[in-house]
Design a protein around this motif. Structure first.
Motif, PDB file in Angstrom:
ATOM      1  N   VAL A  18     -19.858 -42.472  90.416  1.00  0.00           N
ATOM      2  CA  VAL A  18     -21.317 -42.583  90.426  1.00  0.00           C
ATOM      3  C   VAL A  18     -21.734 -43.637  89.405  1.00  0.00           C
ATOM      4  N   MET A  19     -22.612 -44.535  89.827  1.00  0.00           N
ATOM      5  CA  MET A  19     -23.238 -45.440  88.868  1.00  0.00           C
ATOM      6  C   MET A  19     -24.350 -44.678  88.173  1.00  0.00           C
ATOM      7  N   SER A  20     -24.192 -44.463  86.879  1.00  0.00           N
ATOM      8  CA  SER A  20     -25.174 -43.726  86.105  1.00  0.00           C
ATOM      9  C   SER A  20     -26.480 -44.514  86.000  1.00  0.00           C
ATOM     10  N   PRO A  21     -27.628 -43.842  86.008  1.00  0.00           N
ATOM     11  CA  PRO A  21     -28.896 -44.574  85.852  1.00  0.00           C
ATOM     12  C   PRO A  21     -28.976 -45.237  84.479  1.00  0.00           C
ATOM     13  N   MET A  22     -29.274 -46.523  84.479  1.00  0.00           N
ATOM     14  CA  MET A  22     -29.378 -47.294  83.229  1.00  0.00           C
ATOM     15  C   MET A  22     -30.574 -48.225  83.304  1.00  0.00           C
ATOM     16  N   CYS A  23     -31.466 -48.121  82.326  1.00  0.00           N
ATOM     17  CA  CYS A  23     -32.663 -48.960  82.310  1.00  0.00           C
ATOM     18  C   CYS A  23     -32.283 -50.433  82.187  1.00  0.00           C
ATOM     19  N   HIS A  36     -32.999 -56.614  90.607  1.00  0.00           N
ATOM     20  CA  HIS A  36     -32.587 -55.254  90.954  1.00  0.00           C
ATOM     21  C   HIS A  36     -31.895 -55.213  92.317  1.00  0.00           C
ATOM     22  N   TYR A  37     -32.347 -56.046  93.235  1.00  0.00           N
ATOM     23  CA  TYR A  37     -31.743 -56.127  94.565  1.00  0.00           C
ATOM     24  C   TYR A  37     -30.264 -56.509  94.449  1.00  0.00           C
ATOM     25  N   VAL A  38     -29.985 -57.500  93.614  1.00  0.00           N
ATOM     26  CA  VAL A  38     -28.599 -57.940  93.412  1.00  0.00           C
ATOM     27  C   VAL A  38     -27.826 -56.930  92.569  1.00  0.00           C
ATOM     28  N   HIS A  39     -28.456 -56.438  91.521  1.00  0.00           N
ATOM     29  CA  HIS A  39     -27.805 -55.501  90.590  1.00  0.00           C
ATOM     30  C   HIS A  39     -27.293 -54.255  91.310  1.00  0.00           C
ATOM     31  N   TYR A  40     -28.150 -53.609  92.065  1.00  0.00           N
ATOM     32  CA  TYR A  40     -27.735 -52.380  92.749  1.00  0.00           C
ATOM     33  C   TYR A  40     -26.895 -52.688  93.988  1.00  0.00           C
ATOM     34  N   GLY A  41     -27.214 -53.766  94.673  1.00  0.00           N
ATOM     35  CA  GLY A  41     -26.441 -54.136  95.852  1.00  0.00           C
ATOM     36  C   GLY A  41     -24.995 -54.461  95.536  1.00  0.00           C
ATOM     37  N   SER A  42     -24.766 -55.083  94.376  1.00  0.00           N
ATOM     38  CA  SER A  42     -23.395 -55.455  94.010  1.00  0.00           C
ATOM     39  C   SER A  42     -22.545 -54.226  93.738  1.00  0.00           C
ATOM     40  N   ARG A  43     -23.134 -53.163  93.175  1.00  0.00           N
ATOM     41  CA  ARG A  43     -22.354 -51.936  92.936  1.00  0.00           C
ATOM     42  C   ARG A  43     -22.000 -51.252  94.255  1.00  0.00           C
ATOM     43  N   LEU A  50     -21.899 -43.168  94.798  1.00  0.00           N
ATOM     44  CA  LEU A  50     -23.338 -42.941  94.639  1.00  0.00           C
ATOM     45  C   LEU A  50     -23.853 -43.878  93.563  1.00  0.00           C
ATOM     46  N   ILE A  51     -24.954 -44.548  93.870  1.00  0.00           N
ATOM     47  CA  ILE A  51     -25.642 -45.418  92.915  1.00  0.00           C
ATOM     48  C   ILE A  51     -26.955 -44.730  92.564  1.00  0.00           C
ATOM     49  N   VAL A  52     -27.224 -44.556  91.266  1.00  0.00           N
ATOM     50  CA  VAL A  52     -28.486 -43.932  90.859  1.00  0.00           C
ATOM     51  C   VAL A  52     -29.351 -44.976  90.160  1.00  0.00           C
ATOM     52  N   VAL A  53     -30.498 -45.253  90.754  1.00  0.00           N
ATOM     53  CA  VAL A  53     -31.434 -46.226  90.194  1.00  0.00           C
ATOM     54  C   VAL A  53     -31.981 -45.698  88.872  1.00  0.00           C
ATOM     55  N   GLU A  54     -32.189 -46.612  87.974  1.00  0.00           N
ATOM     56  CA  GLU A  54     -32.611 -46.338  86.599  1.00  0.00           C
ATOM     57  C   GLU A  54     -33.820 -45.411  86.487  1.00  0.00           C
ATOM     58  N   VAL A 315     -20.491 -43.298  85.611  1.00  0.00           N
ATOM     59  CA  VAL A 315     -20.004 -44.422  84.811  1.00  0.00           C
ATOM     60  C   VAL A 315     -21.176 -45.336  84.482  1.00  0.00           C
ATOM     61  N   ALA A 316     -21.295 -45.708  83.229  1.00  0.00           N
ATOM     62  CA  ALA A 316     -22.430 -46.520  82.797  1.00  0.00           C
ATOM     63  C   ALA A 316     -21.965 -47.920  82.380  1.00  0.00           C
ATOM     64  N   ARG A 317     -21.674 -48.114  81.110  1.00  0.00           N
ATOM     65  CA  ARG A 317     -21.340 -49.461  80.624  1.00  0.00           C
ATOM     66  C   ARG A 317     -20.169 -50.091  81.372  1.00  0.00           C
ATOM     67  N   GLU A 318     -19.185 -49.259  81.740  1.00  0.00           N
ATOM     68  CA  GLU A 318     -18.004 -49.825  82.396  1.00  0.00           C
ATOM     69  C   GLU A 318     -18.353 -50.423  83.752  1.00  0.00           C
ATOM     70  N   ILE A 319     -19.325 -49.830  84.452  1.00  0.00           N
ATOM     71  CA  ILE A 319     -19.684 -50.374  85.759  1.00  0.00           C
ATOM     72  C   ILE A 319     -20.610 -51.586  85.623  1.00  0.00           C
ATOM     73  N   LEU A 320     -21.208 -51.764  84.440  1.00  0.00           N
ATOM     74  CA  LEU A 320     -21.903 -53.027  84.178  1.00  0.00           C
ATOM     75  C   LEU A 320     -20.889 -54.138  83.987  1.00  0.00           C
ATOM     76  N   ARG A 321     -19.804 -53.806  83.290  1.00  0.00           N
ATOM     77  CA  ARG A 321     -18.754 -54.806  83.076  1.00  0.00           C
ATOM     78  C   ARG A 321     -18.000 -55.111  84.361  1.00  0.00           C
ATOM     79  N   ASN A 322     -17.827 -54.077  85.186  1.00  0.00           N
ATOM     80  CA  ASN A 322     -17.012 -54.241  86.392  1.00  0.00           C
ATOM     81  C   ASN A 322     -17.637 -53.508  87.572  1.00  0.00           C
ATOM     82  N   PRO A 323     -18.468 -54.191  88.364  1.00  0.00           N
ATOM     83  CA  PRO A 323     -19.102 -53.554  89.525  1.00  0.00           C
ATOM     84  C   PRO A 323     -18.105 -53.045  90.554  1.00  0.00           C
TER      85      PRO A 323
END
Length: 350
Positions: A18-23, A36-43, A50-54, A315-323
């Motif tokens: 799960v992509m944790s919600p992150m502001c 946001h379109y690219v950010h969430y779409g890339s994950r 599951l992707i959870v919007v901020e 997963v929070a920071r790690e999924i920012l580093r690696n989608p």
């Protein structure tokens, strides 16, 4: 376990990532944009189950900053719907949204409270600021609390209409719902303060109102802080008791984080430092839980699931580093995961 499907109501997640919600602090007027379109779409392209919007404000005062996301009007919901449609069309990921209200921790920028003129008057269950240097928040009346419950319900309706698969209520990290739960930030003497039952009332009213807008095709999660690391404050035994009640109110999963309500709390941070809270809530309350907090590798995530310490891995920071952590983990474990058909030539590393 990581690549075993799991179902909440009729919502089946293909894996436990799960992509944790992150502001992202990147909105104007609460509106999602191309970032946001690219950010969430890339994950979603990375195979995340599951992707959870901020954290998304249910009213303007519900934001942490002027640049946080909102869903208090239809235009905001329409922008979010475009993201939802992309995720559904171009992946097998599900997508959720975290409905939130910052309460006394709103009207900030770069972790500092900004003026009323630049921001807004903050609100709270009691007139106690998060930090002694901050202005005293407005103490909510019982009638104003009812209005906020309606704000959450209206936001949930917009989220369902936008096509989200999961709604998560943010009751952690010292934001408004958590402020009500904690005896350190809630010293009210009416039906919303005092006893555990009264301090939980606001959250349960929100959950019941939101559930009126949901159906079997939309699951409901609640994020809590397992403990706030403060003497006489909200602790893990409270969280276990709350999780039992949440289950009775048709909450499908308790997402267990920690901290955020007491300024200066001493927190020992290490890999997986919040997993024991998830484990205790899961096993003592007999509910499904999500674990979060410095989970950075496939093997670590797999071990958490095998030890029955959680049902989902946030997963929070790690999924920012690696989608692409989910699909790359599937390569390591010889498991199947979504991989964009456009990228199939790269599926097998050599």
């Amino acid at each position: 376990m990581l690549y075993t499907p799991i179902k909440f109501r009729n919502v089946e997640l293909k894996n436990r990532w799960v992509m944790s919600p992150m502001c992202m602090y990147s909105c104007e007027d609460g509106l999602a944009n191309d970032f946001h379109y690219v950010h969430y779409g890339s994950r979603a392209q990375g195979g995340t189950g599951l992707i959870v919007v901020e954290a998304t404000g249910v009213e303007p005062r519900g934001r942490i900053t002027n640049h946080c996301m909102g869903i208090w009007n239809d235009m905001q919901a329409e922008k979010l719907q475009k993201i939802v449609e992309f995720v559904h069309k171009n992946s097998d990921s599900k997508i959720g949204i975290q409905l939130a209200h910052a309460g006394r921790k709103g009207s900030t920028w770069e972790n500092k409270q900004i003026s009323v003129e630049e921001g807004w008057e903050t609100i709270a269950p009691s007139p106690i600021p998060y930090h002694p240097t901050e202005r005293i928040p407005h103490e909510l009346s019982a009638e104003e609390i009812k209005d906020l419950v309606q704000n959450f319900k209206d936001a949930a309706k917009r989220a369902v209409n936008a096509g989200f698969d999961v709604i998560e209520i943010h009751a952690a990290h010292g934001y408004l719902v958590h402020q009500f739960l904690s005896p350190l930030s809630n010293v009210r003497t009416d039906e919303y303060g005092g006893s555990f039952e009264n301090r939980s009332r606001f959250l349960l009213e929100i959950i019941d109102a939101v559930n009126e807008e949901l159906n079997d095709n939309v699951a409901l999660f609640v994020r809590i802080s397992g403990t706030e690391y403060a003497e006489n404050g909200w602790d893990i035994s409270d969280s276990v008791e709350l999780a039992k009640i949440l289950k009775e109110h048709s909450v499908d999963l308790t997402d267990v984080s920690s901290g955020g309500n007491i300024h200066g709390a001493k927190i020992s941070v290490f890999d997986g430092y919040q997993v024991p809270f998830s484990s205790q809530v899961r096993n003592e309350a007999e509910v499904k839980t999500g674990a979060v907090g410095l989970i950075t590798s496939t093997q670590q995530a797999e071990d958490i699931l095998n030890k029955e310490e959680a049902d989902l891995i946030f997963v929070a920071r790690e999924i920012l580093r690696n989608p692409y952590i989910a699909v790359q983990g599937s390569f390591e474990m010889n498991e199947e995961s979504f991989f964009p058909h456009q990228y199939l030539r790269a599926k097998i590393s050599s």
